[in-house]
Scaffold this active site. Structure first.
Site, short mmCIF file in Angstrom:
data_model
loop_
_atom_site.label_atom_id
_atom_site.label_comp_id
_atom_site.label_asym_id
_atom_site.label_seq_id
_atom_site.Cartn_x
_atom_site.Cartn_y
_atom_site.Cartn_z
N HIS A 197 0.83 -1.21 0.00
CA HIS A 197 0.00 0.00 0.00
C HIS A 197 0.87 1.26 0.00
CE1 HIS A 197 -3.29 2.74 0.82
NE2 HIS A 197 -2.65 3.19 1.89
N ASP B 48 -11.33 2.85 6.96
CA ASP B 48 -10.85 4.23 7.06
C ASP B 48 -11.29 4.97 5.79
OD1 ASP B 48 -9.47 6.55 7.64
OD2 ASP B 48 -7.54 5.76 6.99
N THR C 266 -4.07 0.54 5.50
CA THR C 266 -4.68 -0.25 4.42
C THR C 266 -3.89 -1.52 4.18
OG1 THR C 266 -5.33 1.83 3.44
CG2 THR C 266 -5.48 -0.12 2.03
MN MN Z 1 -5.85 4.41 6.70
#
Ligand code: MN
Length: 407
Positions: free
Chosen positions: A127, A227, A343
């Site tokens: 990520h 999120d 993430t």
């Molecule tokens: Mn995040």
């Protein structure tokens, strides 16, 4: 005795804790089992926890914090007492089963934790690389500090809500690369981030760092975490101090806190780290959890697609390292703090945990049936996370985390 399906997330091995109410009644602590919930307050009234030194009033609270704060020596005994009871179909308490047992579909599940502070890490290498390539410099996607410390920012606890909460698309300042000036508008790049979050169950003292060895004693359990992010707002505001309004308009968690103990069977050795981190971040036996994580995208037109298959173990830094780093300067943690993973993207296509990565910032739209496409989340769309571990006959899951963007 309750029959439950072998593919239920809430098997006898799980016994996660949450907060429920029914018909506008008081909020109580409950556990999930199959398609049912069991009210822990009413079980305590019936004497199930008489052998444990616990005041049953702790189950008549609107949040799990007081219960969790009793410590693992108590919470683990409550959990195993419930497991023993569920496997004993001759237990006298079953005679009162209509008092404490309710179909899960008939109850309202609430935010389980009164969240004190919330921190969001950035611990998946894939990520961080993907975002670095898109937002900054493809040739130097990872900043020099990334492999030396678990990067994070302090988030906002007030706008974290439970699964099932729907929300309005946020407005903010947006400035495209070719725009001369910013404008105020609704975000055009509404995104999710597939994350897990650790729930802190044991406070630490100010100015007393937690070591990697002690760190896991401070984690009560885990929830799925979304999120939600507004990429265009984020991109314009982030430099130089980090995420702000592109992130804190809304985040969501799954309603059941799955205990660290329930996840024991899914521990796997963590990836080796190169360069070797500083001594305070080193671990004798670092581990991650082998928990499958899926994301389903449901369009407002009615199409549905599995758009991500990732795994909780797709992280470079471990939770123990995150906690050791978070407290190494003396910062203290409290019961009910939430530490999100960042993430969780794998290194292959199909395992990316955000639309920013899946569509490569909108360049590669997701194709649904009937010619419907998406680059980011549109009004009326629904995002669903699911997470579960499976090993031999043991299945332990988190249930769904689901949110719809209001039209
Ligand atoms: Mn995040």
């Amino acid at each position: 005795m309750i029959e439950i399906s072998p593919d239920s997330d809430f098997s006898i091995h799980n016994i996660p804790f949450g907060i429920y109410s029914i018909d506008g009644g008081q909020k109580h602590v409950a556990i999930a089992y199959g398609d049912y919930i069991l009210d822990c307050y009413l079980l305590s009234k019936l004497g199930l926890f008489d052998s444990i030194d616990i005041d049953g009033e702790v189950f008549a609270k609107p949040f799990l914090n007081d219960f969790i704060g009793l410590g693992k020596s108590v919470t683990n005994r409550v959990r195993s007492e419930i497991q023993d009871f569920l496997m004993d179909d001759k237990h006298v308490i079953w005679k009162s089963q209509n008092q404490f047992l309710f179909p899960r579909n008939n109850v309202i599940l609430h935010l389980p934790i009164q969240i004190g502070d919330y921190t969001d890490f950035y611990s998946s290498e894939s990520h961080a690389r993907n975002v670095g390539m898109m937002f900054r410099d493809p040739n130097n996607a990872l900043l020099p500090n990334w492999k030396h410390l678990p990067v994070a920012y302090h988030g906002r606890a007030s706008s974290i809500f439970v699964s099932g909460t729907n929300f309005k698309r946020p407005h903010g300042q947006i400035k495209g690369p070719d725009d001369e000036l910013p404008r105020f508008a609704a975000t055009q790049k509404l995104d999710f981030e597939l994350e897990m979050a650790a729930v802190i169950g044991k406070k630490s003292d100010w100015q007393v760092p937690i070591s990697t060895e002690e760190a896991m004693d401070h984690v009560f359990g885990y929830v799925l975490f979304n999120d939600w992010s507004a990429r265009d707002i984020q991109q314009w505001e982030t430099m130089p101090l980090g995420p702000f309004l592109g992130k804190n308009f809304f985040s969501s968690i799954s309603p059941w806190v799955v205990t660290s103990e329930a996840l024991e069977p899914f521990k796997i050795k963590s990836k080796s780290q190169d360069p070797t981190p500083l001594p305070y971040l080193q671990e004798k036996e670092g581990f991650q959890f082998d928990i499958d994580l899926n994301v389903h995208f449901q369009t407002k037109e009615g199409q549905s697609k599995l758009i991500c298959r990732s795994n909780f173990s797709n992280l470079y830094w471990t939770v123990a390292q995150q906690i050791a780093h978070h407290t190494v300067n003396g910062c203290n943690l409290n019961v009910g703090d939430l530490l999100a993973s960042g993430t969780i993207s794998g290194d292959k296509e199909g395992s990316f945990g955000s639309l920013l990565e899946i569509t490569w910032s909108g360049k590669n739209p997701i194709l649904f049936e009937d010619g419907i496409t998406r680059t980011f989340v549109e009004d009326g769309d629904t995002i669903i996370f699911e997470g579960f571990g499976k090993k031999a006959d043991k299945r332990i899951g988190f249930g769904n985390l689901i949110n719809t963007v209001l039209q």
